[in-house]
Design a protein around this motif. Structure first.
Motif, PDB file in Angstrom:
ATOM      1  N   VAL A 157       0.841  -1.497   0.013  1.00  0.00           N
ATOM      2  CA  VAL A 157       0.193   0.046  -0.114  1.00  0.00           C
ATOM      3  C   VAL A 157       0.756   1.218  -0.310  1.00  0.00           C
ATOM      4  O   VAL A 157       2.192   1.559   0.589  1.00  0.00           O
ATOM      5  CB  VAL A 157      -0.995   0.186   1.312  1.00  0.00           C
ATOM      6  N   TYR A 161      -1.086   6.610  -0.044  1.00  0.00           N
ATOM      7  CA  TYR A 161      -2.882   6.147  -0.586  1.00  0.00           C
ATOM      8  C   TYR A 161      -3.329   6.840   1.275  1.00  0.00           C
ATOM      9  O   TYR A 161      -3.052   6.517   1.612  1.00  0.00           O
ATOM     10  CB  TYR A 161      -2.817   4.761  -0.414  1.00  0.00           C
ATOM     11  N   ARG A 165      -8.000   1.786   5.665  1.00  0.00           N
ATOM     12  CA  ARG A 165      -7.675   0.728   5.748  1.00  0.00           C
ATOM     13  C   ARG A 165      -7.609  -0.310   6.641  1.00  0.00           C
ATOM     14  O   ARG A 165      -7.874   0.175   7.528  1.00  0.00           O
ATOM     15  CB  ARG A 165      -5.959   1.317   5.981  1.00  0.00           C
ATOM     16  N   ASP A 167      -6.104  -2.821   9.166  1.00  0.00           N
ATOM     17  CA  ASP A 167      -4.920  -3.268   9.978  1.00  0.00           C
ATOM     18  C   ASP A 167      -5.326  -4.865  10.610  1.00  0.00           C
ATOM     19  O   ASP A 167      -6.221  -5.329  11.039  1.00  0.00           O
ATOM     20  CB  ASP A 167      -5.119  -2.978  11.100  1.00  0.00           C
ATOM     21  N   PHE A 175     -13.672   0.661   9.508  1.00  0.00           N
ATOM     22  CA  PHE A 175     -13.393   0.576   8.002  1.00  0.00           C
ATOM     23  C   PHE A 175     -14.608   0.012   6.683  1.00  0.00           C
ATOM     24  O   PHE A 175     -14.696   1.018   6.193  1.00  0.00           O
ATOM     25  CB  PHE A 175     -12.938  -0.900   7.938  1.00  0.00           C
ATOM     26  N   ILE A 189     -11.468   1.862  -2.953  1.00  0.00           N
ATOM     27  CA  ILE A 189     -10.549   1.263  -1.852  1.00  0.00           C
ATOM     28  C   ILE A 189      -9.468   0.936  -2.476  1.00  0.00           C
ATOM     29  O   ILE A 189      -8.943   0.548  -3.852  1.00  0.00           O
ATOM     30  CB  ILE A 189     -10.661   0.342  -0.941  1.00  0.00           C
ATOM     31  N   HIS A 190      -7.866   0.827  -2.029  1.00  0.00           N
ATOM     32  CA  HIS A 190      -6.642  -0.348  -3.013  1.00  0.00           C
ATOM     33  C   HIS A 190      -6.798  -1.536  -3.314  1.00  0.00           C
ATOM     34  O   HIS A 190      -7.944  -2.038  -1.886  1.00  0.00           O
ATOM     35  CB  HIS A 190      -5.775  -0.127  -1.341  1.00  0.00           C
ATOM     36  N   ARG A 192      -5.139  -4.143  -2.304  1.00  0.00           N
ATOM     37  CA  ARG A 192      -5.104  -4.634  -1.556  1.00  0.00           C
ATOM     38  C   ARG A 192      -6.067  -5.355  -0.996  1.00  0.00           C
ATOM     39  O   ARG A 192      -6.433  -6.261  -0.215  1.00  0.00           O
ATOM     40  CB  ARG A 192      -4.026  -4.203  -0.660  1.00  0.00           C
ATOM     41  N   TYR A 193      -6.779  -3.793  -0.142  1.00  0.00           N
ATOM     42  CA  TYR A 193      -8.493  -4.401   0.701  1.00  0.00           C
ATOM     43  C   TYR A 193      -9.164  -4.829  -0.177  1.00  0.00           C
ATOM     44  O   TYR A 193     -10.159  -5.568   0.702  1.00  0.00           O
ATOM     45  CB  TYR A 193      -8.194  -2.571   1.237  1.00  0.00           C
TER      46      TYR A 193
END
Length: 483
Positions: A157, A161, A165, A167, A175, A189-190, A192-193
């Protein structure tokens, strides 16, 4: 021609004009009724059949549209609109090769029509693409899990950005709320998420049976929503009206989360995030639009590619195959996206034993669960959609008796008031996408049940404003030409 025949022709023309006005006002059911009356008076006018076919297409009754357009062609084999309407209906069903034949015929009849030329070229491109994809596709047995090839932990990330996020491994309510706000601002959203949400949802769905039993404790309530179809801002409105999903406020979304509306990525990530947050309070059923063929045509595939990238297209297709096919609430209420079956005697155990991990087949129990519709007549009849069947009140009554159930709740069809009660009160259709495709003017609805009585309390609502992104913005280019 005698005076009575003259009078019928004149009346039919007057009905056609009224039908055209109804069509322009997006009152497609009314238009169909008026065209039908015109056809009764003068069945040898190809225009009436072709116009009724177009109205059927607008209501997604593609099987009926094909029948009417075919009749227009029989009445007048040189009437190009008949082929045009049938081609458009075939296209909407994903039958590109049949559509291509009809557009070739349009081009033959109207060789100098630039619109016919353009649409024929687009259709040829679509068919070539499908042939190429078929040539390189891998058989079911050889296909590997896309999910198993993804490790979101290694995706970095970037420091710049600024979005929400996660965690660690746990998706939190904070979130999810931050994500909902991000989506409201038309930000994503990113990746990854997004991967984390989708992969966690897949893990949960894999552990579920094809038919899920839901238990609502006495005094508790449970909300069933119908099709949302990528209308994210209307989804948020449901949560405004009825509360966010939680252990005390459980939901079932009954299929067709995506396609048509152009915020399908936001809808599916929201529903999946709540599934991760509250696995026993967010239930999700498969609809006929949770399939590759529909997503390719009606926008979800293009939207995913645009917002998240190619790999997510394959990932969502895999996850959709694990969605359960039906739910039973408190052993009383059967909830399914489409409807019932072409044969009597189907038991809940038969549904439970369906091997659902596949693209929906074109016949059989799974197909019928996702595609069937109720009809006012008794017995069974052909499907208006050209897939599965229509079933009457006697079929509903027998299925409920055979399985000791009280009620069927299904979705799958636009209703002016967001819902319709049929079959002697034993079947309710619920549809949760108000002003569907920004043009139908319908209300949306959801149903609240309270245990132990489990009587349906239907709540209706109207559409809310959304950013200026049109429905079908990411749909197959060829299909958009016919909207």
């Amino acid at each position: 021609m005698d005076s009575n025949a003259n009078s019928d022709v004149q009346k039919a023309e007057e009905l056609k004009l009224k039908a055209n006005d109804a069509f322009k006002a997006n009152k497609f059911s009314q238009a169909i009724e008026l065209y039908s009356q015109a056809i009764e008076l003068n069945s040898s006018n190809a225009v009436y059949w072709a116009n009724r076919a177009f109205a059927h297409t607008k209501l997604e009754e593609y099987g009926s549209a094909v029948q009417d357009a075919t009749k227009a062609i029989e009445v007048d084999p040189r009437y190009s609109k008949g082929y045009y309407r049938r081609g458009a209906a075939y296209l909407a069903m994903g039958k590109f090769k049949e559509a291509l034949k009809d557009f070739q015929q349009v081009k033959k009849i109207c060789p100098n029509d630039p619109d016919a030329t353009r649409k024929l070229k687009e259709c040829e491109k679509a068919v070539q693409k499908i042939r190429f994809e078929e040539a390189i596709s891998v058989g079911e047995a050889e296909r590997r899990s896309v999910a198993d090839s993804i490790d979101y932990h290694i995706i970095e990330v970037e420091p710049q950005y600024a979005g929400p996020r996660i965690d660690g491994e746990e998706i939190t309510l904070d979130f999810v709320k931050a994500m909902l706000n991000e989506f409201k601002k038309q930000k994503c959203i990113h990746k990854r998420y997004a991967y984390q949400i989708v992969l966690k949802t897949l893990e949960l769905l894999r552990a579920m049976p094809s038919l899920v039993d839901v238990d609502v404790p006495n005094g508790g309530h449970f909300t069933v929503c119908g099709d949302v179809h990528g209308q994210y801002f209307d989804l948020l409105n449901i949560f405004e009206l009825n509360g966010l999903p939680s252990e005390e406020n459980p939901y079932l979304f009954n299929g067709d989360f995506v396609d048509r509306g152009s915020f399908s990525v936001e809808v599916i990530l929201t529903l999946f995030a709540f599934k991760c947050l509250y696995p026993k309070a967010m239930y999700l059923a498969r609809g006929n639009h949770e399939s590759k063929s529909m997503n390719k045509i009606y926008g979800f595939e293009g939207e995913v590619r645009s917002k998240l990238g190619e790999k997510f297209v394959e990932l969502f297709a895999e996850v959709f195959c694990w969605l359960p096919l039906a739910h039973v609430i408190n052993k009383k209420v059967f909830v399914v996206h489409g409807g019932l079956f072409s044969v009597d005697g189907v038991k809940l155990s038969d549904i439970r034993s369906i091997d659902r991990f596949c693209e929906p087949p074109e016949e059989g129990l799974m197909c019928e669960l996702l595609w069937s519709d109720p009809q006012p007549q008794l017995g069974r009849g052909p499907s208006k959609r050209g897939v599965a069947l229509s079933f009457g009140a006697d079929v509903t009554k027998k299925f409920l008796q055979d399985n000791n159930l009280d009620l069927i709740v299904r979705s799958h069809e636009v209703k002016d008031e967001g819902h319709e009660i049929e079959h002697d009160g034993k079947l309710i259709t619920v549809f949760s996408a108000p002003n569907y495709c920004d043009q139908m003017g319908n209300k949306g609805a959801f149903i609240r049940f309270t245990a132990p009585e489990m009587k349906p309390d239907i709540v209706t609502f109207s559409a809310v404003p959304h950013p200026d992104v049109k429905p079908m913005a990411y749909a197959n280019n060829f299909l958009r030409m016919f909207q």
